[in-house]
Design an enzyme around this catalytic site. Sequence first.
Site, PDB file in Angstrom:
ATOM      1  N   MET A  61     -65.433 -33.047  36.522  1.00 11.59           N
ATOM      2  CA  MET A  61     -65.820 -31.719  36.983  1.00 11.59           C
ATOM      3  C   MET A  61     -65.733 -30.732  35.829  1.00 11.59           C
ATOM      4  O   MET A  61     -65.498 -31.119  34.692  1.00 11.59           O
ATOM      5  CB  MET A  61     -64.920 -31.267  38.141  1.00 11.59           C
ATOM      6  N   CYS A  62     -65.882 -29.487  36.128  1.00 12.75           N
ATOM      7  CA  CYS A  62     -65.939 -28.475  35.085  1.00 12.75           C
ATOM      8  C   CYS A  62     -65.268 -27.225  35.633  1.00 12.75           C
ATOM      9  O   CYS A  62     -64.814 -27.190  36.764  1.00 12.75           O
ATOM     10  CB  CYS A  62     -67.378 -28.138  34.751  1.00 12.75           C
ATOM     11  N   GLU A  63     -65.209 -26.209  34.793  1.00  7.55           N
ATOM     12  CA  GLU A  63     -64.698 -24.922  35.279  1.00  7.55           C
ATOM     13  C   GLU A  63     -65.680 -23.822  34.917  1.00  7.55           C
ATOM     14  O   GLU A  63     -66.246 -23.812  33.821  1.00  7.55           O
ATOM     15  CB  GLU A  63     -63.327 -24.619  34.668  1.00  7.55           C
ATOM     16  N   ILE A  88     -66.607 -24.545  30.975  1.00  5.34           N
ATOM     17  CA  ILE A  88     -66.028 -25.621  30.180  1.00  5.34           C
ATOM     18  C   ILE A  88     -66.289 -26.919  30.907  1.00  5.34           C
ATOM     19  O   ILE A  88     -66.251 -26.976  32.130  1.00  5.34           O
ATOM     20  CB  ILE A  88     -64.533 -25.419  29.860  1.00  5.34           C
ATOM     21  N   ASN A 122     -70.740 -26.272  38.458  1.00  2.00           N
ATOM     22  CA  ASN A 122     -69.563 -27.127  38.591  1.00  2.00           C
ATOM     23  C   ASN A 122     -69.799 -28.062  39.762  1.00  2.00           C
ATOM     24  O   ASN A 122     -70.186 -27.614  40.844  1.00  2.00           O
ATOM     25  CB  ASN A 122     -68.314 -26.246  38.828  1.00  2.00           C
TER      26      ASN A 122
END
Lengths: 264, 264
Positions: free
Chosen positions: B1-3, B78, B108
């Site tokens: 996943m991502c932020e 990110i 995300n």
Amino acid sequence: MCELLAMSANVPTDIVFSFTGLAERGGVTGPHIDGWGITFYEGKGSRSFKDACPSSESHIATMIKSFPIKSELVISHIRQANRGGVALENTHPFMRELWGKYWTYAHNGQLSGYEDKLTSLCFLPVGDTDSEQAFCWILDKVLEKFGYKAPEDLQSVYRYIAQLADQIRQFGVFNMILSDGEFLMNYCSNNLCYITRKAPFGKAKLIDTDVVVDFDKETTPNDIVTVIATRPLTHNEQWNILKPGQWTLFRKGEVVINHLEKTD
Amino acid sequence: MCELLAMSANVPTDIVFSFTGLAERGGVTGPHIDGWGITFYEGKGSRSFKDACPSSESHIATMIKSFPIKSELVISHIRQANRGGVALENTHPFMRELWGKYWTYAHNGQLSGYEDKLTSLCFLPVGDTDSEQAFCWILDKVLEKFGYKAPEDLQSVYRYIAQLADQIRQFGVFNMILSDGEFLMNYCSNNLCYITRKAPFGKAKLIDTDVVVDFDKETTPNDIVTVIATRPLTHNEQWNILKPGQWTLFRKGEVVINHLEKTD
């Protein structure tokens, strides 16, 4: 006017030496204080750094000189505003996606009487420069001719873009650099030159600041690196000066097309 | 996943405080080490900084923390790669021009079974992420519905994009942030929250690193600043947690649409 800088290479190469010379022209040895930008291709991706302040005073320009980014293809521009105010949206290089590729473009010169002639529908300018309007017009024309699927022969697209550049040149000075990330094209209206460095490499000395580089220590024998600039950046090397209407296409540092306009 | 991280404000504001917290999640307090990016709008223009290396180790991220850029609208991301390799072309935010505006987007989540459903013609992905393919599909659908001329009511475009996001959510997790430089939209699939800070301002303490900021000293009484994030970035403040299918549209730091999906 403005100054252009570009690089095409067969290996990821840092452009710090040339960029150091160019950045000086943004406020120290040249009057191009109205912003600057640089685009690096890395694989299919690209990233740009831009500032609406002079390159000689820019923190971001300092960082680029300190932490060199290695790239096979770079386009840079320092600006002295004529058409369009000093603002980020008027800062080159400009970028658009077409056919799943990022196309990057920068222009040196000034156009007049183009406003209702170089109009576009699909690609629209965000800022208010003659440069970006001409770029959007080029992309619209390319889309009109080739459609939404990229032709197999990308060189034919550049040949067509050169014809479009011939038309734009009727409106004024149009020195231009354009790339899809693989090929690098330059088109000369009155000020453009390039140099191809390959083995045996020697030393080069910047015109604009007291820096010498010994490329023999920075390269391998297989490296081929072409640098394009508005005016030569080094003292002691032989730059190829383009003629009006001349354009060149590079791939991995080497010339693939060198077109010199026939005159009667 | 991502932020994800984004900001909408009524005055040019620096996002260093929030970005400092986010950047820690790229390798220190979080596993999102596969690149990062941040886009700042300044007027109609925008500029992005990207790296395919972890944000906690990036020279460019350090520069952004050292020389704050003031902006009314910021989008940052990110990455922890799932679809698409670690490469610059797969690094968010993604950007395209439509209607003479730069549209910026970050995602995300992870989609499955979308490949031959979310296809596009006019806007094409450069990289190979599910995220960029979904973005191009959204823009193609918007172009198909509204044509090459921007509608006067841009909010109607965002309402339509929310419907498209509802469709994309059928393929997996789709937390999304999107902006045309004026409005900022968030769409929640399962993880998204925001906070709107205005007078009287207080102190805030980052969760991810030992930094406290006293916004009362950094702001004027008229400032309104909304920050959106995947998960709350501060300990001692009340963040609004979005529900699945909920989306919010901001302009100059304030909510203009807050849409909560009706359930039977």
